[in-house]
Design an enzyme around this catalytic site. Structure first.
Site, PDB file in Angstrom:
ATOM      1  N   HIS A  29       0.828  -1.209   0.000  1.00 32.18           N
ATOM      2  CA  HIS A  29       0.000   0.000   0.000  1.00 32.18           C
ATOM      3  C   HIS A  29       0.864   1.262   0.000  1.00 32.18           C
ATOM      4  CE1 HIS A  29      -4.015  -1.734   0.200  1.00 32.18           C
ATOM      5  NE2 HIS A  29      -3.531  -2.653   1.006  1.00 32.18           N
ATOM      6  N   ASP A  31       2.535   1.975  -3.097  1.00 31.03           N
ATOM      7  CA  ASP A  31       2.767   2.316  -4.520  1.00 31.03           C
ATOM      8  C   ASP A  31       1.929   3.510  -4.969  1.00 31.03           C
ATOM      9  OD1 ASP A  31       0.468   0.708  -4.448  1.00 31.03           O
ATOM     10  OD2 ASP A  31       0.836  -0.123  -6.442  1.00 31.03           O
ATOM     11  N   LEU A 125      -1.649 -12.239  -6.541  1.00 31.27           N
ATOM     12  CA  LEU A 125      -0.393 -12.556  -7.229  1.00 31.27           C
ATOM     13  C   LEU A 125      -0.385 -11.967  -8.641  1.00 31.27           C
ATOM     14  CD1 LEU A 125       0.064 -16.252  -6.022  1.00 31.27           C
ATOM     15  CD2 LEU A 125       1.038 -14.168  -5.035  1.00 31.27           C
ATOM     16  N   SER A 126      -1.336 -11.100  -8.895  1.00 35.19           N
ATOM     17  CA  SER A 126      -1.370 -10.322 -10.139  1.00 35.19           C
ATOM     18  C   SER A 126      -1.563 -11.130 -11.400  1.00 35.19           C
ATOM     19  CB  SER A 126      -0.107  -9.481 -10.284  1.00 35.19           C
ATOM     20  OG  SER A 126      -0.197  -8.408  -9.428  1.00 35.19           O
ATOM     21  N   SER A 127      -2.554 -11.992 -11.377  1.00 33.53           N
ATOM     22  CA  SER A 127      -2.910 -12.669 -12.620  1.00 33.53           C
ATOM     23  C   SER A 127      -3.367 -11.649 -13.659  1.00 33.53           C
ATOM     24  CB  SER A 127      -3.998 -13.705 -12.374  1.00 33.53           C
ATOM     25  OG  SER A 127      -5.213 -13.106 -11.974  1.00 33.53           O
ATOM     26  N   SER A 128      -3.986 -10.567 -13.202  1.00 33.41           N
ATOM     27  CA  SER A 128      -4.491  -9.573 -14.171  1.00 33.41           C
ATOM     28  C   SER A 128      -3.340  -8.887 -14.894  1.00 33.41           C
ATOM     29  CB  SER A 128      -5.384  -8.546 -13.479  1.00 33.41           C
ATOM     30  OG  SER A 128      -4.670  -7.815 -12.504  1.00 33.41           O
ATOM     31  N   GLU A 160      -5.600  -1.339 -17.533  1.00 35.29           N
ATOM     32  CA  GLU A 160      -6.341  -1.774 -16.328  1.00 35.29           C
ATOM     33  C   GLU A 160      -7.059  -0.587 -15.677  1.00 35.29           C
ATOM     34  OE1 GLU A 160      -4.643  -4.925 -14.157  1.00 35.29           O
ATOM     35  OE2 GLU A 160      -5.913  -4.658 -12.402  1.00 35.29           O
ATOM     36  N   ASP A 172       2.536  -4.023 -10.371  1.00 38.86           N
ATOM     37  CA  ASP A 172       2.251  -5.377 -10.851  1.00 38.86           C
ATOM     38  C   ASP A 172       2.736  -5.575 -12.286  1.00 38.86           C
ATOM     39  OD1 ASP A 172       0.992  -5.304  -8.461  1.00 38.86           O
ATOM     40  OD2 ASP A 172      -1.035  -5.530  -9.244  1.00 38.86           O
ATOM     41  N   TYR A 221     -10.177  -0.448  -0.444  1.00 39.46           N
ATOM     42  CA  TYR A 221      -9.048   0.158  -1.128  1.00 39.46           C
ATOM     43  C   TYR A 221      -9.290   1.658  -1.317  1.00 39.46           C
ATOM     44  CZ  TYR A 221      -5.535   0.565  -4.902  1.00 39.46           C
ATOM     45  OH  TYR A 221      -4.464   0.912  -5.692  1.00 39.46           O
TER      46      TYR A 221
HETATM   47  P1  ADP Z   1      -5.181 -10.670  -9.249  1.00 37.40           P
HETATM   48  O1  ADP Z   1      -4.554  -9.786 -10.264  1.00 37.40           O
HETATM   49  O2  ADP Z   1      -4.740 -10.389  -7.869  1.00 37.40           O
HETATM   50  O3  ADP Z   1      -5.057 -12.128  -9.582  1.00 37.40           O
HETATM   51  P2  ADP Z   1      -7.562  -9.354 -10.190  1.00 37.40           P
HETATM   52  O4  ADP Z   1      -8.941  -9.292  -9.657  1.00 37.40           O
HETATM   53  O5  ADP Z   1      -6.823  -8.102 -10.415  1.00 37.40           O
HETATM   54  O6  ADP Z   1      -6.751 -10.355  -9.241  1.00 37.40           O
HETATM   55  O7  ADP Z   1      -7.582 -10.101 -11.593  1.00 37.40           O
HETATM   56  C1  ADP Z   1      -8.241 -11.341 -11.746  1.00 37.40           C
HETATM   57  C2  ADP Z   1      -9.027 -11.332 -13.060  1.00 37.40           C
HETATM   58  O8  ADP Z   1      -8.104 -11.501 -14.176  1.00 37.40           O
HETATM   59  C3  ADP Z   1      -9.969 -12.506 -13.173  1.00 37.40           C
HETATM   60  O9  ADP Z   1     -11.211 -12.203 -12.577  1.00 37.40           O
HETATM   61  C4  ADP Z   1     -10.094 -12.665 -14.682  1.00 37.40           C
HETATM   62  O10 ADP Z   1     -10.982 -11.721 -15.232  1.00 37.40           O
HETATM   63  C5  ADP Z   1      -8.690 -12.320 -15.160  1.00 37.40           C
HETATM   64  N1  ADP Z   1      -7.891 -13.561 -15.256  1.00 37.40           N
HETATM   65  C6  ADP Z   1      -6.777 -13.853 -14.569  1.00 37.40           C
HETATM   66  N2  ADP Z   1      -6.308 -15.092 -14.881  1.00 37.40           N
HETATM   67  C7  ADP Z   1      -7.148 -15.593 -15.795  1.00 37.40           C
HETATM   68  C8  ADP Z   1      -7.226 -16.839 -16.499  1.00 37.40           C
HETATM   69  N3  ADP Z   1      -6.329 -17.808 -16.303  1.00 37.40           N
HETATM   70  N4  ADP Z   1      -8.249 -17.009 -17.359  1.00 37.40           N
HETATM   71  C9  ADP Z   1      -9.169 -16.042 -17.527  1.00 37.40           C
HETATM   72  N5  ADP Z   1      -9.165 -14.867 -16.906  1.00 37.40           N
HETATM   73  C10 ADP Z   1      -8.164 -14.616 -16.038  1.00 37.40           C
HETATM   74 MG    MG Z   2      -4.768  -7.659 -10.347  1.00 32.39          MG
END
Ligand code: ADP
Ligand code: MG
Length: 399
Positions: A29, A31, A125-128, A160, A172, A221
């Site tokens: 928190h 950044d 873990l920043s999947s987005s 984003e 991220d 947030y």
């Molecule tokens: P974080 O970045 O912490 O993982 P976020 O809420 O910022 O969480 O992002 C998650 C979103 O990113 C999911 O709800 C989805 O829309 C998208 N996403 C991430 N990974 C995948 C995946 N493997 N397949 C489809 N969508 C994904």
């Molecule tokens: Mg994210």
């Protein structure tokens, strides 16, 4: 496993992009308050394969969700698919990247693409960011133009912020784009300068996913951000030269803290002290004092729990359990909080037992199951031409 599904989804792929998730070791928190952060890219990735299309369409298949969508590159602003229906949420990340790239003058090639990931979604873990950065690098590789990694990260952040509508900082995307094996990134979010900090290889980074999906994230947030802005405005009356809370040394803050409403003071105190901790942490890591660094991780957790108030009982349990286990020298919640993961620093020789005992202790204490895994610190995004028949083995194996 991951790769088999990707190959089935798009057997004639011509490009591949791989982007890692990230874990933030210290600097939570801060950044959006001009502070420095200490993320590391992890060996959990999103993999995208693609083949150029001859029309103006982008056809996406999200293998993990078993969902598909098709949208046109000529009407991205609408966030609709070709049937004029709202685009699925997950598609907004790649579509947002395409939109931002085009609006900055980078040609985006129409593609068919499939992607899969082993970064848990919505766990901090920043999947987005990995999703955005993977598509950004993919379009760059196919388009034959080139951006610096910093610029790539900034455009993905813009996607984003403006397209998906999540007001995230740059950390991220920066970590996913710039990661270096065996190193954390000491990244100043105000100046955008960074340098590499070695993570000694006799310690493992262990991530524990509480499997509590974040709740209250948006409102929580936003009001933390508002408290920080309020604190800055009040402090600037006495300190007109400060631009962000990161500019306030802890002893100066102590002198002025009485001017702030109590809740605002707590929030700002976390930020001021956390910024200071990150700066001390880097000196410790560079001097090889990993144990002292680990103590700062515990301090950060207490501060997030008591001052910033973004922890939850499950994350507190994970940290308390970790602290009681042999070989663990630091643990804290990581990411925005309200759910998600903890990050732990564990002596290599103790890691296996640590993982077993943390899982067991957590399920006994909470009736939930934690996913706990050790992870190597990985390199940042990569994109290249691809052919399944001559696929590079090291990529096959990293799945
Ligand atoms: P974080 O970045 O912490 O993982 P976020 O809420 O910022 O969480 O992002 C998650 C979103 O990113 C999911 O709800 C989805 O829309 C998208 N996403 C991430 N990974 C995948 C995946 N493997 N397949 C489809 N969508 C994904
Ligand atoms: Mg994210």
């Amino acid at each position: 496993m991951m790769l088999k599904a990707l190959r089935t989804a798009l057997p004639d792929a011509e490009y591949m992009a791989i982007a890692p998730g990230r874990v933030n070791l210290l600097g939570e928190h801060v950044d959006y308050n001009g502070g420095a952060v200490l993320p590391a890219a992890i060996h959990r990735t999103i993999k995208v394969t693609a083949k150029p299309n001859s029309n103006r369409l982008v056809e996406l298949h999200a293998v993990d969700l078993d969902e598909s969508t098709i949208f046109s590159l000529d009407q991205l602003a609408l966030k609709q698919d070709i049937h004029d229906m709202p685009m699925p949420g997950w598609a907004q990340y790649p579509a947002g990247v395409a939109h931002v790239l085009q609006s900055h003058g980078y040609p985006v090639t129409p593609i068919r693409a499939a992607f899969t990931s082993n970064i848990p979604m919505g766990s901090g873990l920043s999947s987005s960011a990995a999703l955005e950065v993977a598509f950004g690098a993919l379009w760059q590789e196919i388009g034959g133009w080139s951006l610096s990694r910093l610029m790539l990260a900034r455009l993905c952040q813009e996607a984003e912020n403006l397209y998906v509508g999540v007001n995230c900082g740059l950390m991220d995307q920066f970590a996913s784009a710039n990661g270096v094996e065996g190193h954390a990134l000491y990244f100043n979010t105000h100046t955008l300068d960074y340098h590499l900090v070695p993570i000694p290889d006799d310690y493992w980074i262990v991530i524990a996913d509480s499997n509590v999906r974040r709740k209250l994230t948006h409102s929580g947030y936003n009001d933390r951000r508002a408290a920080c802005e309020e604190a800055l405005a009040i402090l600037q009356k006495d300190l007109p030269q400060i631009r962000t809370l990161a500019d306030v040394p802890p002893d100066v803050f102590d002198q002025l803290a009485g001017n702030l409403p109590p809740i605002v003071e707590k929030r700002a105190r976390h930020v001021v002290e956390e910024c200071d901790r990150v700066n001390r942490a880097v000196i410790l890591l560079e001097a090889g004092d990993v144990r002292a660094f680990g103590s700062l991780m515990f301090e950060t957790h207490r501060s997030l729990r008591d001052l910033y108030e973004v922890s939850i009982p499950e994350l507190d349990r994970l940290v308390e359990l970790a602290a009681s286990l042999p070989g663990c020298i630091g643990a804290r919640l990581t990411g925005a909080g309200f759910g998600g993961c903890t990050v732990n620093l564990v002596e290599a020789s103790a890691t296996e037992e640590f993982i077993t005992r943390l899982k067991l202790g957590y399920s006994m204490a909470t009736d939930r199951t934690a996913d706990v895994f050790a992870c190597r610190v990985s390199r940042g995004v990569d994109a290249y031409p691809w052919n399944w028949n001559t696929a590079r083995m090291e990529v096959e194996e990293s799945g």
